[in-house]
Design an enzyme around this catalytic site. Structure first.
Site, PDB file in Angstrom:
ATOM      1  N   HIS A 128     -24.267  24.894  -7.137  1.00 46.86           N
ATOM      2  CA  HIS A 128     -23.460  24.044  -6.258  1.00 46.86           C
ATOM      3  C   HIS A 128     -23.619  22.564  -6.649  1.00 46.86           C
ATOM      4  CE1 HIS A 128     -21.622  22.959  -2.303  1.00 46.86           C
ATOM      5  NE2 HIS A 128     -22.408  21.899  -2.420  1.00 46.86           N
ATOM      6  N   GLU A 129     -24.883  22.134  -6.735  1.00 44.71           N
ATOM      7  CA  GLU A 129     -25.129  20.727  -7.087  1.00 44.71           C
ATOM      8  C   GLU A 129     -24.672  20.443  -8.514  1.00 44.71           C
ATOM      9  OE1 GLU A 129     -25.733  18.776  -4.705  1.00 44.71           O
ATOM     10  OE2 GLU A 129     -26.359  20.277  -3.237  1.00 44.71           O
ATOM     11  N   HIS A 181     -21.164  19.272  -8.442  1.00 45.35           N
ATOM     12  CA  HIS A 181     -21.114  17.825  -8.165  1.00 45.35           C
ATOM     13  C   HIS A 181     -21.455  17.032  -9.425  1.00 45.35           C
ATOM     14  CE1 HIS A 181     -20.524  17.885  -3.832  1.00 45.35           C
ATOM     15  NE2 HIS A 181     -21.607  18.606  -3.606  1.00 45.35           N
ATOM     16  N   GLU A 199     -16.750  17.688  -3.051  1.00 43.19           N
ATOM     17  CA  GLU A 199     -17.180  19.001  -2.564  1.00 43.19           C
ATOM     18  C   GLU A 199     -16.345  20.111  -3.202  1.00 43.19           C
ATOM     19  OE1 GLU A 199     -19.849  19.251  -1.039  1.00 43.19           O
ATOM     20  OE2 GLU A 199     -19.872  21.327  -0.317  1.00 43.19           O
TER      21      GLU A 199
END
Lengths: 502, 502
Positions: free
Chosen positions: A269-270, A273, A299
């Site tokens: 997820h990160e 980003h 996001e």
């Protein structure tokens, strides 16, 4: 072009200050010893005030005005367009900053820094009462900030705060979408849970899962997804985040040795980003137009990598044997791709937002969106937050919050002053679904490539369609350019139905 | 007291900026990914310019002048004395900063940051030629800084640079001491080596020594010495240092799994620096008078802990069984206190300064002091440094430098712009010997307490006599107050003769 050049010079310096603040912020959460907290509050406040003073220097309005009047004779259409957009972003950033007096900027920064530090202990102790004075001060100062900006920008308090994170999107865009989702979600969740019951329950993955092995695997997958290790790091913090500076993107995670996939999916997820940050155009890296477009789009990048790509059937087929090799012991069946899919695609209403699956996650966001608007509007007293939070979660997901640690104290956002941020998570989920849908049409054999651990096609597409565009367009235009149509919440629910009901 | 109060407010903010720079500097060496270097250079340069602009604000001379005229009616003699000393330090710091124009400050900062980063690779490649352009720029800008400050302060270029690190000490103080030491040292070294030959050679400690175990032991001993873990960290970097911020003191080391004691003694050395920083008076932490007094005194604290206390017979008796328990395998005799003493008190001329024993170390410093003065005076061209360095080391220690990596490229000081810093190491060694001599007289049974791993008596004495005095006095006065007499180089050579010739 004199005024414009001077503005570029000033905004480059502002960007260096923001980068310094980014590293200090990362350090605060990932490295700093506890006794250094008061000093760090001083450092961050000092840099914030300097930043604010530079941005709101008395000659800034005149410079912005003159730059808008200057002729740009560059025959390069592209370069002119970027400079024009850069000036537009400068004006927007300046308007936000000049609306708020310096003493309020400092008060808000100090309140947030102090409260965030205290929150770490208060959460551990489930001590909402103890945090209340500091949190009240955060709410008070955020409301004042929202009022000041709202007055300057002609927006409500809430829209003004939201505009800091997600320029251009406001409650008029969010309310209809969220209302519809709020009406559809309970039924969809019920349907999914019913459907799930008819499948075999996933076999438990046999743990414990050694933290060092989890970390090594996370690092490998970051590389697979395209993370550039010469311009970033992975570390540990209580609340995972993506921070740091330009060309120095630092993500964090937290490990649980009883959970094989939680930290891994968090890292991915990160990484989404981080890929956005690492893909910003080099030429404009220190300029406003070179920034990521906003938090919804940000996001969308993390959710596209984690939810759309890495929790999808194709990639899980690639991941399963890697997990088996890293952690596999006796039980081969538990490490099959099918079982891994059932495991990471499990839908289960729970109390913790960051642990929620993608079907129930929007419920957590809708609740927080409603509550923070009510608190800012004065319709809900901060003191009554725990009750309202617990009632809301019961209503929307049918779960009981056992204590504030797992209730209204679970998130860093309110204590750290990020009011108006929550809706961007679910806007991001919708954009992610629509971007991935478009990528799948554009890239031949995308699923096969992800099944082979090949992210290069997807990353090239994202670089071109999203990352390298930075803040050249507003986010609605960017979505339309990248996907061929305006944002359509239907694509998100179609994705959910396809993944969880077929 | 209006002007003085305003100055305290401004210097507090300057201190917050210095702390931010301290964390960014630590991060650069201990955490930062390589591709982030250009951005970090920008961040550090931006903060340095802001710091410089604040310190040299147009109204600063007037404020300093008015503060000096203001009456301080506080009946508390002590408080008045601190405020008076604080104003004196403000004036000194302002004089240093206002002597140098802002563009030179930025040029020097950029040159040093870029060269320091390039030096890491150049050292690995032993590529002096490749580093020459960047290093020339550092020398050029440092010389300009020295000229500007020298003109303002009535000092030579070299004394002006030295004064930045060690206020009040100059070449007129150093030259006689160093000349004498330079004459005495070759004979003393020869005598020690002769004496050493008549002892049994130390048994080799049986390695390898697992890095994790070294780190754990280092952390234990930091705690034993009194390091406050709530206000500091231990990490890894190429060149060990003590940095960070007020209340956030960060030391680093480097590990070698073939060396049981090198990293450990390095950690204890940096712990000495850290204890000084952690012992500065809370009330004055963000004010000039609350700073550590200067680099000679700083080095005296690291050498007092490492060389005087921890390489002394008493403490080694405490350490030997800990090392044996951590690393001990077959050979008990190698882990005896006697063998450990022979091991860590071995004198052996070598090429690497940071690996040198305390008898040959001053030779490394004397050489660098001579060379950097010659380069700044134009008597030695930078291009000729490798030859002059190698000749000097051959002359003073009889050792051959095999390549520049182990010669003039070994130290971070010149690439990072710290010209005029080297002599403080040997001044520090002399002060350390004299302070420890005084502590031994003042503290009943100090050796017995160190032999039991009890540093509390020594730390209390250092807190009272050195740390808590911060910059209240100049360093000569502080030494006299703490030891009952002015600095006397004889105490250092007496210490060497006692430890290495008896």
């Amino acid at each position: 072009m004199h005024a414009y050049q001077e503005l570029e010079r000033r905004f480059a310096r502002l960007s260096h200050l923001e980068d310094a603040l980014g590293i200090l912020g990362w350090d605060k959460d990932a490295m700093m010893p506890i006794g250094a907290a008061p000093g760090r509050t001083d450092q961050i406040a000092a840099l914030s005030v300097i930043h604010h003073d530079m941005l709101t220097a008395p000659d800034m309005p005149e410079l912005l005005h003159r730059a808008a009047e200057e002729r740009d004779d560059d025959p390069d259409d592209d370069a002119r367009a970027w400079r024009k957009a850069n000036l537009r972003e400068m004006r927007r950033i300046h308007a936000h900053a000049s609306a708020v007096p310096a003493d309020l900027v400092e008060a808000a920064s100090r309140a947030a820094s102090s409260c965030e530090v205290a929150w770490r202990q208060a959460r551990a102790d489930s001590d909402f009462e103890g945090l209340l004075p500091l949190l009240s001060e955060v709410l008070r100062t955020q409301k004042l900030v929202g009022q000041a900006k709202g007055q300057a920008l002609g927006l409500s308090v809430y829209d003004a705060l939201l505009d800091q994170y997600d320029p251009g999107n406001g409650t008029d865009l969010i309310d209809p979408v969220f209302d519809r989702l709020g009406r559809e979600l309970p039924g969809l969740i019920a349907e999914v849970i019913e459907h799930q019951k008819r499948r075999p329950a996933p076999l438990p993955l046999p743990g414990p899962f050694e933290v060092g092995t989890q970390e090594a695997l996370g690092r490998t997958l970051m590389g697979v997804a395209g993370f550039d290790w010469t311009r970033g790091r992975l570390d540990v913090s209580t609340h995972p985040f993506c921070g740091g500076a330009s060309s120095d993107v630092r993500i964090t995670t937290r490990y649980d040795e009883n959970d094989a996939t939680g930290a891994l999916m968090g890292v991915l997820h990160e990484t989404g980003h981080a890929l956005y940050e690492q893909g910003r155009p080099e030429r404009w890296l220190s300029q406003p137009v070179g920034r990521a477009r906003g938090m919804s789009l940000h996001e969308s990048q993390s959710l596209l990598i984690e939810m759309q790509a890495c929790r999808g059937d194709a990639f899980l087929g690639f991941l399963a044997p890697m997990l088996a090799a890293a952690f596999g012991g006796g039980d081969g069946a538990a490490w099959s791709a099918g079982n891994l899919r059932r495991t990471v695609q499990t839908v289960e209403p729970g109390t913790i937002r960051v642990d929620a699956d993608e079907v129930t996650y929007p419920a957590h966001v809708l609740l927080r969106y409603r509550l923070e608007r009510a608190m800012l509007d004065g319709d809900l007293a901060l003191r009554d937050l725990p009750g309202a939070f617990n009632d809301g979660l019961r209503e929307m997901l049918g779960v009981e919050v056992p204590d504030d640690r797992r209730g209204c104290l679970q998130d860093i956002h309110w204590p750290s002053g990020a009011w108006g941020y929550f809706p961007t998570y679910t806007l991001g989920a919708m954009i992610a679904a629509q971007l991935f849908d478009a990528a799948r049409r554009a890239i031949v054999g995308l699923d096969d490539r992800l099944a082979a651990g090949d992210f290069t096609g997807l990353l090239s597409w994202l670089r071109r369609e999203v990352h390298e565009r930075a803040s050249l367009h507003d986010s609605a235009t960017l979505v339309t350019l990248a996907t061929g149509r305006p944002l359509d919440a239907e694509v998100f629910t179609t994705h959910l139905r396809r993944r969880y009901l077929s």
